[in-house]
Design a protein around this motif. Structure first.
Motif, mmCIF file in Angstrom:
data_model
loop_
_atom_site.group_PDB
_atom_site.id
_atom_site.type_symbol
_atom_site.label_atom_id
_atom_site.label_comp_id
_atom_site.label_asym_id
_atom_site.label_seq_id
_atom_site.Cartn_x
_atom_site.Cartn_y
_atom_site.Cartn_z
ATOM 1 N N GLN A 1 0.823 -1.202 0.000
ATOM 2 C CA GLN A 1 0.000 0.000 0.000
ATOM 3 C C GLN A 1 0.863 1.261 0.000
ATOM 4 O O GLN A 1 0.534 2.259 -0.663
ATOM 5 C CB GLN A 1 -0.922 -0.012 1.231
ATOM 6 N N LEU A 48 0.878 6.795 -6.761
ATOM 7 C CA LEU A 48 -0.272 7.666 -7.012
ATOM 8 C C LEU A 48 0.055 9.129 -6.735
ATOM 9 O O LEU A 48 -0.373 10.014 -7.478
ATOM 10 C CB LEU A 48 -1.465 7.227 -6.163
ATOM 11 N N LEU A 52 -8.505 10.372 -8.323
ATOM 12 C CA LEU A 52 -7.714 9.152 -8.393
ATOM 13 C C LEU A 52 -7.151 8.798 -7.019
ATOM 14 O O LEU A 52 -7.196 7.643 -6.590
ATOM 15 C CB LEU A 52 -6.589 9.332 -9.414
ATOM 16 N N LEU A 53 -6.634 9.781 -6.313
ATOM 17 C CA LEU A 53 -6.142 9.544 -4.953
ATOM 18 C C LEU A 53 -7.270 9.092 -4.028
ATOM 19 O O LEU A 53 -7.111 8.185 -3.212
ATOM 20 C CB LEU A 53 -5.518 10.835 -4.398
ATOM 21 N N THR A 60 -10.041 7.567 -4.822
ATOM 22 C CA THR A 60 -10.403 6.206 -5.186
ATOM 23 C C THR A 60 -9.401 5.207 -4.628
ATOM 24 O O THR A 60 -9.762 4.181 -4.059
ATOM 25 C CB THR A 60 -10.462 6.067 -6.717
ATOM 26 N N MET A 61 -8.120 5.528 -4.808
ATOM 27 C CA MET A 61 -7.071 4.639 -4.309
ATOM 28 C C MET A 61 -7.183 4.449 -2.804
ATOM 29 O O MET A 61 -7.082 3.333 -2.291
ATOM 30 C CB MET A 61 -5.701 5.220 -4.687
ATOM 31 N N TYR A 62 -7.439 5.543 -2.070
ATOM 32 C CA TYR A 62 -7.515 5.435 -0.615
ATOM 33 C C TYR A 62 -8.706 4.577 -0.191
ATOM 34 O O TYR A 62 -8.605 3.753 0.711
ATOM 35 C CB TYR A 62 -7.613 6.816 0.008
ATOM 36 N N TYR A 71 -7.577 0.885 -0.749
ATOM 37 C CA TYR A 71 -6.629 0.260 0.176
ATOM 38 C C TYR A 71 -7.107 0.328 1.620
ATOM 39 O O TYR A 71 -6.567 -0.337 2.498
ATOM 40 C CB TYR A 71 -5.204 0.807 0.011
ATOM 41 N N ASN A 108 -10.239 5.706 -13.104
ATOM 42 C CA ASN A 108 -9.510 5.902 -11.845
ATOM 43 C C ASN A 108 -9.651 4.684 -10.939
ATOM 44 O O ASN A 108 -8.689 4.246 -10.294
ATOM 45 C CB ASN A 108 -10.037 7.143 -11.122
ATOM 46 N N SER A 158 -6.481 2.454 -9.937
ATOM 47 C CA SER A 158 -6.162 2.320 -8.516
ATOM 48 C C SER A 158 -6.118 0.852 -8.115
ATOM 49 O O SER A 158 -5.194 0.402 -7.432
ATOM 50 C CB SER A 158 -7.208 3.065 -7.677
ATOM 51 N N TYR A 181 -2.952 -0.728 -9.608
ATOM 52 C CA TYR A 181 -1.724 -0.374 -8.896
ATOM 53 C C TYR A 181 -1.608 -1.158 -7.588
ATOM 54 O O TYR A 181 -0.542 -1.638 -7.232
ATOM 55 C CB TYR A 181 -1.693 1.126 -8.598
ATOM 56 N N ASN A 232 -0.425 6.788 -16.454
ATOM 57 C CA ASN A 232 -1.706 7.369 -16.050
ATOM 58 C C ASN A 232 -2.127 8.494 -16.986
ATOM 59 O O ASN A 232 -3.269 8.548 -17.463
ATOM 60 C CB ASN A 232 -1.602 7.877 -14.606
#
Length: 390
Positions: A127, A134, A159-160, A162-164, A167, A200, A204, A207, A263
Motif C-alpha cells: 500500500q 499515485l 484518483l487519490l 479512489t485509491m484510498y 486500500y 480511476n 487504482s 496499482y 496514467n
C-alpha cells in the motif's frame, strides 16, 4: 493562487483523504512551507530539515519519488514537485506512516518505540508503494503543462480518493472487475466524466494489485485498451478509426517509463476514444436514438422489424421513421445494415469465422445479400476487407 499555495492546497487534500500528514519543503534552503510533523519526535535526535532534505535529494535521483525512514523508524514519502515558473523546486513530504510487511504484522521492527503512534496511518509495504506511485502521478499535473485533454488536477485528486477507498477496504488487493463493465457502458454513452471516474477505479485497483511491477501493469493495460476500443465502437465510433488509433497506441505502451506517464497517457487515450463516440447529446431526440441504437446492437443477430423498434421506443412507425431520417439521415433498414456491417468488420478483423458464419452472426440470412450490402457501404467485399487488415 500562486504555485506554492496550489501545492499546499493539494497537501491538505492528501492529508484529508489519507489521514497522513503532508507538507512541502523548499529544496534550495531546506525550509518548510508549512509545519512538518513533529508530534512523536521530541525524544529523538532528528533534525526535520536534514531528514526530509535527504528524502528530497533521493527523490530527485529516483524518478521523482522516494520512500525512506526517519531516525525513529517511521516511513515518509518524498515526491518532487517542479515549479513551472522556476522559483525553486519543492518536495512534498507525506508521512509518517507505520509500515507493516502485511496486515497480520502489528508493526515494522524498524520502529524504536511504539509510544505516541496512535492515529498515525498503518499501511502494508504494498500500500505504501502504491500511495507513492499515485502521489507521483498526481503531483505531475501540478507542474507539467503537457496534460491529457480534459484531465485536470481535480480528476487526479479523484484518483487519490479512489485509491484510498480501495486500500482502506478489506478487499484492497482485489481488482475491481465489475468496474470494467461499467466503464464500457460509460464509454458507449460518451460520458467523459463517468468514464474518467471508472478509469480511476481500475487504475487504482491495478496499482494496488500489482504493487510496483510496471511490466505486469502494462500487461493489464493492453487488455484495458482493447476493452476501451470495443466500447467506443459499440458507442458508434467508426471501426477503422478506432483500430487505427489502437494500432498506433500498442507500441506506445512499451515506451512508458513509470506510472505517472502511464496514467496520463491512458487518460488521453480514453478521451480520444470517447471523442469518436457518436454524440447523442447534440441530437434533438437523443434519447430515442440512443435507445434505438442500443436495441439494434443487442439484437443484431435476430430478425429486426420497424414495428418492434418503434414499439420499443414508444413511438408510432411513421413518427419513428421521420426521427431516424431527420436525425441520422438513414431509414430504419439502412441504419440496421450500417450497424451490422460495423459489427461484421470486427469479426473479419479478429476471428477466423467464415464469411457465411459472419453474415449469419450479424443478422443476414443470405451470404450474397450480406456481401452486396457490405460492398455497397465500404466499397470492398468482405473478403477483400479481411485481407487488407491482416
Amino acid at each position: 493562487m500562486d504555485f506554492q499555495q496550489q501545492c499546499l492546497h493539494y497537501c491538505n487534500f492528501v492529508q484529508t483523504l489519507t489521514g497522513t500528514h503532508c507538507t512541502l519543503i523548499r529544496i534550495p534552503d531546506g525550509s518548510f512551507c508549512s509545519e512538518p510533523f513533529r508530534t512523536v519526535c521530541d525524544n529523538y535526535q532528528c533534525n526535520a530539515s536534514h531528514t526530509h532534505l535527504y528524502g528530497a535529494y533521493e527523490a530527485e535521483r529516483w524518478d521523482g519519488k522516494y520512500i525512506y525512514y526517519c531516525p525513529r523508524g517511521l516511513v515518509f514519502i518524498a515526491t518532487m514537485v517542479h515549479d513551472p515558473d522556476n522559483q525553486g523546486d519543492l518536495c512534498m513530504i507525506t508521512g509518517p506512516i507505520v509500515m507493516a510487511n502485511s496486515l497480520d504484522d502489528p508493526y515494522e521492527d524498524n520502529i524504536l518505540s511504539l509510544e505516541n503512534v496512535e492515529g498515525i496511518p498503518r499501511m502494508t509495504t504494498q500500500q505504501t508503494r502504491a500511495l507513492s506511485e499515485l502521489l507521483r502521478a498526481a503531483v505531475g499535473y501540478l507542474s507539467q503543462e503537457d496534460r491529457a485533454p480534459n484531465v485536470d488536477s481535480g480528476r487526479q485528486a479523484q484518483l487519490l480518493n479512489t485509491m484510498y477507498d480501495l486500500y482502506s477496504s478489506a478487499e484492497a488487493a482485489e481488482y475491481p472487475i465489475d468496474s470494467e463493465r461499467q466503464l464500457q457502458q460509460s464509454i458507449r454513452a460518451g460520458d467523459k466524466e463517468g468514464s474518467q471516474r471508472l478509469l480511476n477505479v481500475l487504475l487504482s485497483g491495478l496499482y494496488l494489485a500489482c504493487g510496483n511491477d510496471l511490466a505486469k501493469i502494462k500487461q493489464h493495460v493492453h487488455s484495458l485498451l482493447v476493452l476501451m476500443s470495443r466500447a467506443a465502437i459499440d458507442g458508434g465510433a467508426d471501426v477503422n478509426d478506432i483500430f487505427r488509433l489502437s494500432q498506433s497506441y500498442e507500441p506506445e505502451i512499451e515506451k512508458l517509463r513509470n506510472l505517472e506517464e502511464l496514467n496520463r497517457w491512458l487518460s488521453m487515450v480514453l478521451h480520444r476514444f470517447i471523442n469518436f463516440v457518436f454524440d447523442f447529446n447534440d441530437i434533438k431526440h437523443h434519447n430515442v436514438i440512443y435507445q434505438t441504437t442500443a436495441y439494434i446492437k443487442e439484437n443484431l443477430a435476430e430478425k429486426l422489424t420497424l414495428e418492434d423498434a418503434a414499439e420499443h421506443v414508444s413511438l408510432s412507425k411513421s413518427y419513428f421513421c421521420r426521427v431516424l431520417k431527420d436525425e441520422l439521415g438513414y431509414t430504419f433498414t439502412e441504419y440496421v445494415n450500417h450497424l451490422r456491417v460495423e459489427r461484421a468488420k470486427l469479426y473479419l478483423r479478429d476471428s477466423t469465422m467464415s464469411i457465411a458464419d459472419i453474415a449469419y452472426a450479424v443478422g443476414f440470412d443470405d451470404q450474397s445479400y450480406f456481401t452486396r450490402i457490405f460492398k455497397k457501404l465500404t466499397n470492398v467485399s468482405p473478403g477483400q476487407y479481411r485481407k487488407s487488415k491482416k
